[in-house]
Design an enzyme around this catalytic site. Sequence first.
Site, PDB file in Angstrom:
ATOM      1  N   ALA A 200      -0.107  -0.578  -1.093  1.00  0.00           N
ATOM      2  CA  ALA A 200       0.789  -1.710  -1.807  1.00  0.00           C
ATOM      3  C   ALA A 200       0.505  -2.006  -3.122  1.00  0.00           C
ATOM      4  CB  ALA A 200       0.780  -2.759  -0.626  1.00  0.00           C
ATOM      5  N   LYS A 201       1.067  -2.746  -3.819  1.00  0.00           N
ATOM      6  CA  LYS A 201       1.175  -3.198  -4.919  1.00  0.00           C
ATOM      7  C   LYS A 201      -0.166  -3.702  -5.362  1.00  0.00           C
ATOM      8  CE  LYS A 201       3.963  -3.151  -8.507  1.00  0.00           C
ATOM      9  NZ  LYS A 201       4.208  -1.778  -9.080  1.00  0.00           N
ATOM     10  N   ARG A 202      -0.735  -4.586  -4.383  1.00  0.00           N
ATOM     11  CA  ARG A 202      -1.967  -5.349  -4.529  1.00  0.00           C
ATOM     12  C   ARG A 202      -2.987  -4.423  -4.546  1.00  0.00           C
ATOM     13  NH1 ARG A 202      -4.134  -5.252   0.470  1.00  0.00           N
ATOM     14  NH2 ARG A 202      -2.793  -4.816   2.289  1.00  0.00           N
TER      15      ARG A 202
END
Length: 309
Positions: free
Chosen positions: A239-241
């Site tokens: 994911a983006k994180r």
Amino acid sequence: MGSVVGRFAPSPTGDLHLGNLRTALIAWLSARSQDGRFIVRMEDLDRMTSSAEHERHQLEALAAIGLNWDGDVVRQSERFDRYDAAIAELTERGSTYECFCTRREIRDAIRAPHEGHLAYPGTCRELTAAQRAAMVGEGRRPAIRLRAGGVTVEVVDELVGPVGAVVDDVVLRRNDGVPAYNLAVVVDDAAQGVTEVVRGDDLLATTPRQVLLQRLLGLPTPRYVHVPLVVGADGARLAKRHGAVTLTDVAARGIDPTAVRRLLDATLGSQQTTAPQSAHFHAENGGFDVRMVPREPWVIPLDLQRSDP
Ligand code: GLU
């Protein structure tokens, strides 16, 4: 060209990340190494989250890592008539029923259920004609569900092995008229002559439902290959994180798409020959066997996970 047809079917709801690109690469390598066709289909049923811009970015990313496809990109939003015809066919055979449950209960039915999916408890399965008429009289519009009949379907996946499940009464059309993912994917894979479906293993649980729909509609079942997801160091789905996860993110760190392609190639199993980034990659160049893809999730390299470039 041989008779194999592979595909990549993203939903144009954001940029493709390295995990999506790796799945697309595996699907492409598999099809091309068998001298097959490879098609791209945009699963844009959800008009709220899909956009032409996301579609353009996704196609650019695929091309940037050296993937090519045959024919025009097909969009599900332009094919409702085909889905309606399939639902009409199932209805004629008594394999559907109207469901008046609330929008909230069924709103996620058109999306691919990456997060799992709860079986429908069957609330509307045995409504009488009078009960249905009363609901319609109140101004309620029905969704259409599959009358699955509690049947168990077994599928053998090339990487995962046997997968069996009791198929539940999945939604085929939402009550606003939008067809559901499971129905659309089955209709399109058959209409486009797809012989192998390579996709992330978060969609494994959808496969018995799709195979039941194929059987009810008299359509062939493709070869299924569910590839492990790509995860961050914490083991969670990418994911983006997790840091640099799209081509734009990694470009900001000086890693170009060719280097990304090399990185992805290197994750596909030590036996594999990496393919040239050429539009003319054929079996004689290849020797790619999808069954050699590692069965464990790929953890993206730590240098891409740093939060600062
Ligand atoms: N459109 C789905 C997604 O974005 C994939 C569907 C499939 O490959 O069957 O994940």
